[in-house]
Design an enzyme around this catalytic site. Sequence first.
Site, PDB file in Angstrom:
ATOM      1  N   ASN A  90      13.755   6.045  28.377  1.00 35.95           N
ATOM      2  CA  ASN A  90      13.910   4.603  28.536  1.00 35.95           C
ATOM      3  C   ASN A  90      12.871   3.972  29.442  1.00 35.95           C
ATOM      4  OD1 ASN A  90      16.093   5.155  26.946  1.00 35.95           O
ATOM      5  ND2 ASN A  90      17.579   5.000  28.606  1.00 35.95           N
ATOM      6  N   SER A 145      -8.303  -9.481 -15.187  1.00 35.73           N
ATOM      7  CA  SER A 145      -7.234  -9.530 -16.175  1.00 35.73           C
ATOM      8  C   SER A 145      -7.379  -8.399 -17.174  1.00 35.73           C
ATOM      9  CB  SER A 145      -7.252 -10.872 -16.909  1.00 35.73           C
ATOM     10  OG  SER A 145      -6.308 -10.893 -17.960  1.00 35.73           O
ATOM     11  N   SER A 146      -6.239  -7.918 -17.652  1.00 34.96           N
ATOM     12  CA  SER A 146      -6.242  -6.907 -18.709  1.00 34.96           C
ATOM     13  C   SER A 146      -6.271  -7.541 -20.090  1.00 34.96           C
ATOM     14  CB  SER A 146      -4.988  -6.028 -18.589  1.00 34.96           C
ATOM     15  OG  SER A 146      -3.813  -6.820 -18.755  1.00 34.96           O
TER      16      SER A 146
END
Length: 471
Positions: free
Chosen positions: A145, A321-322
């Site tokens: 801690n 783009s495809s």
Amino acid sequence: MPTNALRTETDGLGTITLPSDCLYGIHTARAVANFQASGVSLGNFPALLRALAEVKIAAAQTNADLGLLPVDLCSAITQAATEVIDGQHKNAFPIDMIQGGAGTSTNMNMNEVIANLGLRHMGHAPGDYAYLHPNDHVNRSQSTNDVYPTALRIALWREAEALAGHLDQFAARLRGRAETQQHVIKLGRTQLQDAVPMLVSDELGAFASAASQDARALRRAATGLAEVNLGGTAIGTGINAPDGFAEKAIAHLSDLTGLDLVPAQDPICSTSDLGDFVTLSGALRRVAIRLSKTSNDLRLLSSGPRGGLNELNLPAMQAGSSIMPGKVNPVIPELVNQIAYRVIGFDMSVSLAAEAGQLQLNATTPLVAYSLLDALQLLERAVTTLWENCLADMTVNADICLAHVTNSTALATLLVPQIGYQKAAALTQRALVNKTALAEEAIADGYLSPDTLGQSFALALNRPAEEGMFS
């Protein structure tokens, strides 16, 4: 030693078998089995590993100074931790960044690795903890801690400064590019509508100023990280740490890190409160929002190439783009947008985690650590790639920029001081109806000559007038 040799380790829950040369121990093994959440391990964040190792060296040196740790064990711990600082043994830190236990598994992973490395240097086998123990020696006078948040503060401070440096460099490069575009007039827009003329250099300069402002804000936000709770141990009261440990350990740690670290004014508050991390997260959100806004503008200004604004040409990075041949998308600004959204989401996670603390500890600190460290890395990559893969090779369509100005109604505002608001508004409406340039209507009505209009235009842009600009 055979490569298939094994060793066993035992804790209060039972026994676990590990490879004999494994650098981590039983606590880490249990954590690996228990926490399979993000798929991102501690080893992916060398800044945090480095800081944890530095904390262990500072603690060992302080314990040795106070007569609580034999010199040979301090030397072994220092030697082992230095290897971690140097970037070795990343695979020995396999635990998930998101974990229960407020970071105990992270601290124990480091304790076990340093102990087993130290054992090797001392001529003993890993796991032979009678000679160098993860808890009794490596973790002496410490608690997760105070160790974990102290290391996290150091790591974040360094990473924040690195990001601020990248933002400064980004801004300087943009200003350099802006200086080359001081001759290019373009149309300023508000609410996506024609507004008033401006220069391309002004637009790019505004992007640069945003980055510079964000760098300064980030550095301001990081200053709170200098206050650490090392020596506060479990809840900030310093239980099991000797008198003077905190001050001595933090002084050692400052020397090791080169950072001006100071003891927390209220260690109990510092142990349970995550306010400084929330502040840093807000600064990172600001960086993300402004980078995303810049990216949005780049996408708009480069839209087209025929049906959009087409004022900027962003470098073509890949086919877009495809199905649509020849289409190229602004993929780098789109990437930066998505990084920004993720960082903004991290900020929400940090806010919720900080609020979720109870009493003297916040068990969700590992989520805060993962969110902030990942956000810093992502933003650094965003700034770098936005320049290197987009803005460095961006070009300006000066003719299109000027055509947008001359064909718009934006010149009306420049006419108001000469002919008044009502006449300028009437000219604007007539130009829209007639589908003519506003300058043509003003000159045709005899309100202004081409030279007078050019002088007003130049004055608004704070640049020399160009004779016959509108003739």
